[in-house]
Write an enzyme that holds these catalytic residues in place. Structure first.
Site, PDB file in Angstrom:
ATOM      1  N   ARG A  56      -0.449   8.618 -10.099  1.00 35.18           N
ATOM      2  CA  ARG A  56      -0.159   8.893  -8.699  1.00 35.18           C
ATOM      3  C   ARG A  56       1.321   9.230  -8.459  1.00 35.18           C
ATOM      4  NH1 ARG A  56      -3.200   3.447  -6.854  1.00 35.18           N
ATOM      5  NH2 ARG A  56      -2.753   2.966  -9.046  1.00 35.18           N
TER       6      ARG A  56
ATOM      7  N   LYS B 180       5.861   5.721 -15.216  1.00 37.10           N
ATOM      8  CA  LYS B 180       6.045   5.153 -13.874  1.00 37.10           C
ATOM      9  C   LYS B 180       7.096   4.053 -13.822  1.00 37.10           C
ATOM     10  CE  LYS B 180       2.788   2.453 -11.711  1.00 37.10           C
ATOM     11  NZ  LYS B 180       1.669   2.180 -10.794  1.00 37.10           N
TER      12      LYS B 180
ATOM     13  N   GLY C 215       4.442  -4.263 -13.952  1.00 37.30           N
ATOM     14  CA  GLY C 215       5.757  -3.610 -14.051  1.00 37.30           C
ATOM     15  C   GLY C 215       6.085  -2.745 -12.851  1.00 37.30           C
TER      16      GLY C 215
ATOM     17  N   ASN D  74      56.982  10.693  -9.295  1.00 38.37           N
ATOM     18  CA  ASN D  74      56.502  11.452  -8.150  1.00 38.37           C
ATOM     19  C   ASN D  74      56.084  12.830  -8.650  1.00 38.37           C
ATOM     20  OD1 ASN D  74      56.253  13.020  -5.786  1.00 38.37           O
ATOM     21  ND2 ASN D  74      57.460  11.492  -4.687  1.00 38.37           N
TER      22      ASN D  74
HETATM   23  C1  UD1 Z   1      -3.411  -3.675  -9.319  1.00 35.91           C
HETATM   24  C2  UD1 Z   1      -4.535  -4.724  -9.196  1.00 35.91           C
HETATM   25  C3  UD1 Z   1      -4.789  -5.022  -7.739  1.00 35.91           C
HETATM   26  C4  UD1 Z   1      -3.498  -5.464  -7.059  1.00 35.91           C
HETATM   27  C5  UD1 Z   1      -2.385  -4.430  -7.280  1.00 35.91           C
HETATM   28  C6  UD1 Z   1      -1.061  -4.971  -6.779  1.00 35.91           C
HETATM   29  C7  UD1 Z   1      -6.090  -4.482 -11.051  1.00 35.91           C
HETATM   30  C8  UD1 Z   1      -7.356  -3.872 -11.519  1.00 35.91           C
HETATM   31  N1  UD1 Z   1      -5.722  -4.204  -9.811  1.00 35.91           N
HETATM   32  O1  UD1 Z   1      -3.876  -2.458  -8.738  1.00 35.91           O
HETATM   33  O2  UD1 Z   1      -5.765  -6.060  -7.627  1.00 35.91           O
HETATM   34  O3  UD1 Z   1      -3.745  -5.634  -5.663  1.00 35.91           O
HETATM   35  O4  UD1 Z   1      -2.227  -4.152  -8.682  1.00 35.91           O
HETATM   36  O5  UD1 Z   1      -0.039  -4.033  -6.975  1.00 35.91           O
HETATM   37  O6  UD1 Z   1      -5.474  -5.219 -11.791  1.00 35.91           O
HETATM   38  N2  UD1 Z   1      -1.434  -1.153 -16.558  1.00 35.91           N
HETATM   39  C9  UD1 Z   1      -1.432  -1.283 -17.939  1.00 35.91           C
HETATM   40  N3  UD1 Z   1      -2.534  -0.867 -18.645  1.00 35.91           N
HETATM   41  C10 UD1 Z   1      -3.618  -0.359 -18.048  1.00 35.91           C
HETATM   42  C11 UD1 Z   1      -3.636  -0.226 -16.638  1.00 35.91           C
HETATM   43  C12 UD1 Z   1      -2.532  -0.648 -15.924  1.00 35.91           C
HETATM   44  O7  UD1 Z   1      -0.452  -1.743 -18.515  1.00 35.91           O
HETATM   45  O8  UD1 Z   1      -4.580  -0.019 -18.772  1.00 35.91           O
HETATM   46  C13 UD1 Z   1      -0.244  -1.571 -15.804  1.00 35.91           C
HETATM   47  C14 UD1 Z   1       0.369  -0.450 -15.005  1.00 35.91           C
HETATM   48  O9  UD1 Z   1       1.400   0.176 -15.757  1.00 35.91           O
HETATM   49  C15 UD1 Z   1       0.959  -1.165 -13.797  1.00 35.91           C
HETATM   50  C16 UD1 Z   1       0.089  -2.384 -13.637  1.00 35.91           C
HETATM   51  O10 UD1 Z   1      -0.623  -2.537 -14.854  1.00 35.91           O
HETATM   52  O11 UD1 Z   1       2.284  -1.563 -13.986  1.00 35.91           O
HETATM   53  C17 UD1 Z   1      -0.895  -2.271 -12.479  1.00 35.91           C
HETATM   54  O12 UD1 Z   1      -1.690  -1.109 -12.651  1.00 35.91           O
HETATM   55  P1  UD1 Z   1      -1.984  -0.129 -11.452  1.00 35.91           P
HETATM   56  O13 UD1 Z   1      -2.771   1.003 -11.971  1.00 35.91           O
HETATM   57  O14 UD1 Z   1      -0.765   0.166 -10.703  1.00 35.91           O
HETATM   58  O15 UD1 Z   1      -2.958  -1.041 -10.582  1.00 35.91           O
HETATM   59  P2  UD1 Z   1      -3.157  -1.018  -8.997  1.00 35.91           P
HETATM   60  O16 UD1 Z   1      -4.155   0.017  -8.664  1.00 35.91           O
HETATM   61  O17 UD1 Z   1      -1.851  -0.970  -8.341  1.00 35.91           O
HETATM   62 MG    MG Z   2       0.090  -0.628  -8.911  1.00 36.90          MG
END
Ligand code: UD1
Ligand code: MG
Length: 466
Positions: A22, A29, A109, A385
């Site tokens: 996104r 990211k 993160g 100066n």
């Molecule tokens: C996630 C949570 C959601 C919470 C929100 C808060 C899940 C399924 N959802 O959603 O409940 O409300 O965060 O911000 O956990 N990442 C990995 N490996 C992966 C997928 C993600 O390391 O396979 C890391 C991403 O880099 C990121 C974090 O996990 O830093 C969260 O992933 P993201 O895709 O942002 O989840 P959200 O849709 O924000």
């Molecule tokens: Mg997130």
């Protein structure tokens, strides 16, 4: 900060492997910067405050770039998630590195606004309550994008549903999860084994351990956050800007409360690693960037930019000045409209005036370079100066050469110093000179001047009358 507990039996796993689709970016990211530090650095600095056993960072997308950016702190373990199959799958990759701790905290993160006090509350509650699973929750007026907390009629937690899997009724729930969990190590990986991926994204969701834990008769606790802002996850550039605004507000308030006057604070940018002394005044439109450090009783701006600079007590950097990788001693006056480039090193009580550029040069105590001058690759002594329009001609097209000027030298206006050249202490150089050889100490040195003529009967041209 001193009230924080330390957690030697806690492993913190930071999830940073996601692609961040996104964001629509080539940069991973978690490396997107907020006030001069990447999101991941913000998160790591926060979790370090807990002094956990270790910090594991899960990387995948752009792993090499992320590792290079962070370096190798002693307490950090890198964990690889080859395919990004979801947050639950990401935590599973940490099983080995978590084997010698009692509890695991999982932090995303992409939540750079988190405070260590909040994580401390989570960890403390988790331990004191004896719950197997504890997570941070918050009430958000606009919960779009977050996992919603599902409760039964009695208010007991029954599960978590992600935005994309929620029914329209569930989407109206304003209580959300932060994605931040504390889980007992001995149950975490057993629960994760049972998490499936039958959901809208086909991913293994970490929050799915909540219903599984409840089914197994375990205790799940939610800790409500005092400040819901902290939960903000950054998934796109709009949220990046919003998170930056929140963090900027916090940083500005911290400096105000520690004795810094900031005028029109909404126009000022102060990055996270900047330091500012007491009774300093920051004027409108000023940007303090990188590891800039400003002393006490300074005056900066309006509209000054200082990037990675040191400014000692009592100095002023006036309007529209631009300073980068430069250091300024005490009681100096810089600008307005001055430019200090990398390795400009000014001692105390130096004056640098308008349209003066200084690069890779040392300027001694009390010296003044007040107007329209270029000083590059130079060492200038004390109490000199340097007249208007002076130029150190440092570059021959291939190499840079040094100009050395002693103490108490007066350089007349419009002098060109053809480097390499030395000017002895106490000497005076006549205006308009072109200095090609070393100048001895004392006395007056000047180059031949063009002849001056006078034509008494000469008349100015005039426009013809029509
Ligand atoms: C996630 C949570 C959601 C919470 C929100 C808060 C899940 C399924 N959802 O959603 O409940 O409300 O965060 O911000 O956990 N990442 C990995 N490996 C992966 C997928 C993600 O390391 O396979 C890391 C991403 O880099 C990121 C974090 O996990 O830093 C969260 O992933 P993201 O895709 O942002 O989840 P959200 O849709 O924000
Ligand atoms: Mg997130």
């Amino acid at each position: 900060m001193s009230r924080l507990m330390h957690y030697p039996d806690l492993m913190v796993c930071v999830l940073a492997a996601g692609q961040g689709k996104r964001m629509r970016s080539k940069l991973p990211k978690v490396l997107h910067p907020i006030l001069g530090k990447s999101m991941l650095e913000h998160v790591l600095h926060t979790v370090e405050e807990l002094q956990p056993h270790k910090i594991a960072v899960v990387t995948g997308d752009g792993a090499e770039q992320v590792r290079e950016h962070i370096g190798q702190p002693a307490n950090l373990e890198w964990v690889m998630q080859d395919r990004q199959l979801g947050t639950g799958h990401a935590v599973q990759q940490c099983e080995q590195v978590c084997s010698d701790v009692d509890h695991v905290m999982i932090v995303c993160g992409d939540t750079p606004l988190l405070r260590c006090e909040t994580l401390d509350r989570l960890a403390r509650h988790h331990k004191d309550s004896g719950a197997e699973v504890t997570f941070l929750s918050a009430h958000l007026p606009d919960p779009f994008g977050y996992g919603r907390v599902l409760r039964d009629e009695a208010g007991k937690i029954i599960g978590i549903v992600e935005e994309r899997d929620a029914t329209s009724e569930q989407k109206r729930i304003k209580e959300v999860t932060s994605g931040i969990y504390c889980v007992r190590q001995d149950v975490l990986f057993r629960l994760l084994e049972r998490v499936g991926n039958r959901n809208a994204q086909g991913e293994y969701y970490l929050p799915d351990i909540v219903p599984l834990a409840l089914e197994a008769g375990m205790r799940v606790e939610a800790v409500a956050m005092d400040d819901a802002e902290e939960i903000r996850g950054v998934n796109n550039r709009k949220q990046l800007a919003e998170a930056e605004a929140v963090l900027q507000q916090r940083i500005i308030e911290d400096w105000q409360l520690s004795g810094v006057t900031i005028l029109q604070p909404h126009t000022v940018r102060i990055e996270a690693s900047v330091r500012i002394g007491m009774d300093t005044i920051i004027h409108a439109g000023t940007q303090l960037l990188g590891a800039t450090s400003i002393g006490d009783e300074c005056e900066i701006g309006p509209y000054a930019v200082l990037d990675n600079c040191w400014v000692d007590d009592g100095s002023s950097v006036l309007a529209f000045s631009h300073l980068q990788d430069a250091s300024v001693g005490a009681h100096c006056r810089i600008g307005p409209f001055a430019r200090l480039r990398p390795d400009a090193k000014l001692a105390d009580e130096v004056h640098i005036g308008n349209f003066v550029e200084v690069k890779k040069a040392i300027v001694g105590d009390g010296s003044k370079i007040n107007h329209l001058t270029y000083i590059g690759d130079a060492i200038i002594g004390k109490q000199c100066n340097i007249g208007a329009g002076t130029i150190t001609c440092n570059y021959d097209g291939a190499n840079k050469h040094l100009t050395e000027i002693g103490d108490d030298v007066f350089v007349g206006s419009d002098t060109k110093l053809i480097a390499p050249v030395r000017v002895g202490s106490g000497s005076t150089i006549g205006a308009g000179s072109i200095i090609t050889r070393d100048v001895p100490e004392g006395g007056l040195t000047l180059s031949a001047r063009p002849d001056q003529r006078h034509l008494p009967g000469w008349r100015r041209p005039r426009k013809e009358d029509r």
